[in-house]
Design an enzyme around this catalytic site. Structure first.
Site, mmCIF file in Angstrom:
data_model
loop_
_atom_site.group_PDB
_atom_site.id
_atom_site.type_symbol
_atom_site.label_atom_id
_atom_site.label_comp_id
_atom_site.label_asym_id
_atom_site.label_seq_id
_atom_site.Cartn_x
_atom_site.Cartn_y
_atom_site.Cartn_z
ATOM 1 N N GLY A 98 0.776 -1.238 0.000
ATOM 2 C CA GLY A 98 0.000 0.000 0.000
ATOM 3 C C GLY A 98 0.806 1.286 0.000
ATOM 4 O O GLY A 98 0.267 2.326 -0.363
ATOM 5 N N ASP A 99 2.067 1.244 0.411
ATOM 6 C CA ASP A 99 2.882 2.473 0.423
ATOM 7 C C ASP A 99 4.309 2.126 0.022
ATOM 8 O O ASP A 99 5.276 2.457 0.721
ATOM 9 C CB ASP A 99 2.838 3.108 1.823
ATOM 10 C CG ASP A 99 3.358 4.545 1.824
ATOM 11 O OD1 ASP A 99 3.696 5.065 0.742
ATOM 12 O OD2 ASP A 99 3.440 5.147 2.914
ATOM 13 N N LEU A 100 4.406 1.452 -1.133
ATOM 14 C CA LEU A 100 5.686 0.818 -1.478
ATOM 15 C C LEU A 100 6.591 1.710 -2.320
ATOM 16 O O LEU A 100 6.876 1.426 -3.467
ATOM 17 C CB LEU A 100 5.408 -0.515 -2.190
ATOM 18 C CG LEU A 100 6.590 -1.472 -2.263
ATOM 19 C CD1 LEU A 100 7.239 -1.675 -0.903
ATOM 20 C CD2 LEU A 100 6.156 -2.800 -2.844
ATOM 21 N N TRP A 101 7.065 2.777 -1.713
ATOM 22 C CA TRP A 101 8.134 3.545 -2.366
ATOM 23 C C TRP A 101 9.464 2.988 -1.841
ATOM 24 O O TRP A 101 9.496 2.230 -0.855
ATOM 25 C CB TRP A 101 7.953 5.045 -2.121
ATOM 26 C CG TRP A 101 8.198 5.522 -0.721
ATOM 27 C CD1 TRP A 101 7.407 5.285 0.359
ATOM 28 C CD2 TRP A 101 9.296 6.307 -0.260
ATOM 29 N NE1 TRP A 101 7.941 5.886 1.471
ATOM 30 C CE2 TRP A 101 9.107 6.514 1.119
ATOM 31 C CE3 TRP A 101 10.429 6.863 -0.888
ATOM 32 C CZ2 TRP A 101 10.010 7.257 1.897
ATOM 33 C CZ3 TRP A 101 11.320 7.603 -0.114
ATOM 34 C CH2 TRP A 101 11.102 7.784 1.255
ATOM 35 N N ASN A 156 10.569 2.486 1.848
ATOM 36 C CA ASN A 156 9.876 1.569 2.756
ATOM 37 C C ASN A 156 10.255 0.113 2.536
ATOM 38 O O ASN A 156 9.513 -0.805 2.911
ATOM 39 C CB ASN A 156 8.352 1.740 2.631
ATOM 40 C CG ASN A 156 7.873 2.981 3.375
ATOM 41 O OD1 ASN A 156 8.598 3.531 4.198
ATOM 42 N ND2 ASN A 156 6.664 3.426 3.082
#
Ligand code: ADP
Length: 300
Positions: free
Chosen positions: A203-206, A209
């Site tokens: 969901g927040d895979l930059w 992370n």
């Protein structure tokens, strides 16, 4: 911070720690976008602690739930969360400390792609498969997760629309909102030959992370999980960089992407660009509007 008093607070039975911990010293850890972070040293192992004002407790609770969901999937590796709570007006999240490797060997990048593909193989079989059991956060912004049957509806109404509405409150040009709403109407264009499944997403895979531990194992952290189209995670890995070609080779070897992924990539990254405008302001509004105009052009 009075670490002695803090130890007593986190050891309260209500917090559910399996064994009490006694903090001996603490070091600030840099690199986070939002919270303060510390490495806590005890006589046994080290712990990782996030701290912020008490209003951030829901952020830490939802992060703990996401970390637990990922761990329960037995696919990718993420830190084990132990507990969340409030101490002296400060919300906290305590988790396992990971010793990250300073650099990564190439073969591990393939492994990282394979691992993510295994996470995405966790498919929701629910009658309303897209969503999550609670709303959570993408950065500081609320992320809506009401269960829905239809992905196009979910992505338009619960991802793009709330960000467009926030952008108006942040004084984005009215054209951004109008064009964005037009785009939501046009969404079916990108799904004529593609029906996404509801995968468990990070969901927040930059790039910031995910990293590798000292054993070379890929580690994923700071998730904002929900069930959705796996292409959204992949698109985000490409938005800010940090993942090499080997990562995508590893991913495709386990769970090949649909041929239309490239055409949907800007559509999915638009959500994060809008969110960046809502968090940081500035030229992200123009970037978002350009993406929307290009997408609308494509759909005509
Ligand atoms: P934020 O939510 O504030 O963005 P992150 O979860 O991204 O914070 O963590 C901040 C930094 O701390 C990361 O960039 C990473 O280097 C480090 N970090 C995150 N989780 C752990 C952990 N469990 N153990 C050790 N270091 C960690």
């Amino acid at each position: 911070m009075d670490w002695q008093a803090f130890s007593e607070n986190i050891n309260q039975p209500l917090n559910g720690l399996l064994s009490p911990i006694q903090i001996q010293s603490a070091h600030a850890v840099s690199g986070g976008d939002i919270h303060q972070a510390y490495q806590l040293h005890t006589a046994g192992k080290n712990y990782f602690l996030k701290l912020n004002h008490r209003q951030y407790l829901p952020h830490f609770d939802t992060e703990r739930h996401s970390l637990n969901a990922i761990r329960n999937s037995n696919t990718i590796t993420c830190p084990q969360p132990f507990a969340t709570g409030i101490f002296n007006d400060q919300a906290w999240l305590l988790m396992e400390f990971i010793d990250f490797a300073p650099s990564k060997p190439q073969s591990d990048e393939v492994q990282r792609g394979r691992a993510l593909a295994h996470l995405h193989h966790q498919i929701s079989r629910d009658a309303k498969p897209f969503g999550w059991f609670e709303n959570n956060f993408i950065g500081l912004s609320q992320q809506h997760n009401h269960w829905q049957m239809d992905w196009i509806e979910f992505y338009g109404q619960q991802r793009l629309k709330p960000q467009l509405e926030l952008a108006i409150l942040r004084d984005a040009p009215a054209s951004l909102y109008q064009l964005g709403m037009e785009l939501i109407e046009q969404l079916p264009f990108w799904f004529k030959e593609y029906t996404p499944e509801a995968s468990l997403l990070h969901g927040d895979l930059w790039g910031g992370n995910s990293a590798f531990n000292e054993a070379g194992e890929p580690i994923f952290f700071d998730p904002a999980c929900y069930y959705g189209d796996r292409e959204t995670d992949l698109a985000m890995t490409e938005l800010f960089g940090g993942f090499t070609a080997d990562f995508y080779t590893g991913y495709n070897a386990v769970f090949p992407l649909d041929a239309g992924y490239q055409s949907r990539k800007p559509l999915y990254n638009l959500y994060h660009v809008l969110n960046h405008f809502n968090l940081f302001g500035g030229s992200y509004a123009q970037q978002a509007e350009k993406i929307i105009r290009d997408l609308l052009e494509m759909s005509r």
